[in-house]
Design a protein around this motif. Structure first.
Motif, PDB file in Angstrom:
ATOM      1  N   THR A  25      50.880  48.723  33.131  1.00 36.46           N
ATOM      2  CA  THR A  25      51.724  47.533  33.188  1.00 36.46           C
ATOM      3  C   THR A  25      51.967  47.054  34.630  1.00 36.46           C
ATOM      4  N   GLY A  26      52.160  48.130  35.676  1.00 35.34           N
ATOM      5  CA  GLY A  26      52.010  47.675  36.985  1.00 35.34           C
ATOM      6  C   GLY A  26      50.831  46.939  37.481  1.00 35.34           C
ATOM      7  N   LEU A  27      49.833  47.246  36.959  1.00 29.09           N
ATOM      8  CA  LEU A  27      48.521  46.613  37.477  1.00 29.09           C
ATOM      9  C   LEU A  27      48.647  44.884  36.635  1.00 29.09           C
TER      10      LEU A  27
ATOM     11  N   VAL B  12      41.771  42.928  34.399  1.00 31.25           N
ATOM     12  CA  VAL B  12      42.506  42.706  33.418  1.00 31.25           C
ATOM     13  C   VAL B  12      41.729  43.141  32.135  1.00 31.25           C
ATOM     14  N   LEU B  13      40.683  42.660  32.028  1.00 27.30           N
ATOM     15  CA  LEU B  13      39.656  43.018  31.005  1.00 27.30           C
ATOM     16  C   LEU B  13      39.488  44.673  30.656  1.00 27.30           C
ATOM     17  N   GLU B  14      39.398  45.137  31.982  1.00 30.96           N
ATOM     18  CA  GLU B  14      39.054  46.642  31.728  1.00 30.96           C
ATOM     19  C   GLU B  14      40.225  47.286  31.107  1.00 30.96           C
TER      20      GLU B  14
ATOM     21  N   PHE C  70      44.542  53.219  37.888  1.00 34.43           N
ATOM     22  CA  PHE C  70      44.764  53.172  36.575  1.00 34.43           C
ATOM     23  C   PHE C  70      43.820  54.060  35.534  1.00 34.43           C
ATOM     24  N   ARG C  71      42.569  54.192  36.248  1.00 35.28           N
ATOM     25  CA  ARG C  71      41.434  54.977  35.507  1.00 35.28           C
ATOM     26  C   ARG C  71      41.999  56.341  35.639  1.00 35.28           C
TER      27      ARG C  71
ATOM     28  N   MET D 204      50.306  39.905  27.517  1.00 38.98           N
ATOM     29  CA  MET D 204      50.214  39.615  29.051  1.00 38.98           C
ATOM     30  C   MET D 204      48.809  39.434  29.573  1.00 38.98           C
ATOM     31  N   ALA D 205      47.942  39.662  29.039  1.00 36.60           N
ATOM     32  CA  ALA D 205      46.676  39.240  29.377  1.00 36.60           C
ATOM     33  C   ALA D 205      45.991  38.083  29.068  1.00 36.60           C
TER      34      ALA D 205
END
Length: 319
Positions: A141-143, A154-156, A119-120, A179-180
């Motif tokens: 989204t996948g993550l 999730v927070l990141e 993701f990064r 979602m989170a």
């Protein structure tokens, strides 16, 4: 360990050589000056020590590692090559390598936090234009949809997307917050409570569209006596500016911060916050006057010179 300041005459060649775009970036070299590894961020001591031990156990150069991996692909080589590419700001290559590592060993990828590294790569790549914002959103989204996603990750994701709200828009950000929320709202991990609070503030602001609640919650996170602390006043005013909320109060608080800060570069920094808010509220003339006042206190500050150009459309050197 040798520390290099990237914005100095001696540091810039190193920055250019290794493609450094963020700090801190760690670079491991052998005695011949060949690159063995590079990675971003401080992180926790244990993973840092573990990485150094892995480098010591397999001190192979990046070029040799690529050749070895081409001949016999392994999870570890793909992971290291991804981290090196990320540290060198080659975000497309980093994402490709992280995806390769995930395909080679999904279980190890989860243990080594490959999904958040992937993701990064996509997120930073979107920031530089190397990949599309839509692609970065797809990776995020996948993550978040993964059943094994970690709360810290999730927070990141939500933290980074919230910082990019001007680029992605609230219509893209809100689904991620929604979602989170079921995972973050009941979170009891003490190490993550501060970040949880920040998430809930962003959720109130963007997902619930309740500005008053978000501002009230934000103030609730500030220390006692913050109203007379120039740093806290500046920080809160800047938070309001970035989110374009509560601007009338933010302007008054930023002015208080200016009044409480001794003249010099620190006061110039608070004046900049005040000027940005004033400009956002539509008073270009006063914003320009303020930023010139800041520049008088810190005349070598290139950022402030750019601010004058932003507010007036004219370079300070031509005035």
């Amino acid at each position: 360990m040798y520390k290099v300041q990237g914005d100095t005459v001696t540091g810039k060649p190193m920055v250019d050589r290794f493609g450094v775009r963020a700090y801190p970036t760690f670079v491991a070299l052998n005695a011949q000056g060949e690159l063995l590894h590079s990675w971003l961020g401080y992180g926790q001591p244990e993973p840092w020590v573990k990485r150094m031990q892995e480098i010591k156990a397999d001190p192979i150069s990046v070029d040799a590692r690529k050749s070895r991996h081409d001949a016999t692909p392994t999870f570890r080589d793909a992971l290291v090559l991804g981290q090196v590419a990320l540290g060198g700001s080659d975000y497309v290559e980093a994402e490709r390598r992280f995806q390769e590592a995930s395909d080679l060993d999904p279980e190890a990828a989860g243990e080594e936090n490959v999904p958040i590294q992937l993701f990064r790569a996509a997120y930073f790549g979107a920031g530089t234009g190397d990949v599309t914002i839509e692609h970065a959103v797809e990776v995020a989204t996948g993550l978040l949809e993964s059943p094994d996603v970690k709360p810290a990750h999730v927070l990141e994701v939500t933290e980074r997307l919230a910082r990019a709200v001007d680029k992605i828009g609230t219509e893209m950000l809100v689904p991620f917050l929604q979602m989170a929320h079921p995972q973050i709202e009941p979170l009891e991990d003490e190490d993550l409570q501060s970040r949880r609070e920040k998430f809930l503030i962003e959720y109130a602001l963007f997902a619930e569209s309740d500005t008053e609640k978000a501002v009230r919650m934000k103030k609730g996170t500030l220390p006692d006596g913050w109203e007379s602390d120039p740093d806290e006043l500046n920080g809160f005013a800047w938070w309001c500016f970035e989110r374009k909320v509560n601007l009338e109060e933010a302007e008054a608080l930023a002015q208080n911060g200016v009044d409480l800060t001794p003249p010099g570069s620190s006061q110039a920094n608070v004046i900049d916050t005040l000027a940005q808010i004033v400009y956002l509220r539509g008073d270009q003339q006063r914003a320009t006057e303020l930023i010139r006042q800041a520049l008088e206190m810190d005349p070598e500050n290139e950022y402030l010179k750019e601010q004058i150009k932003k507010f007036t459309g004219v370079s300070e050197s031509h005035m």
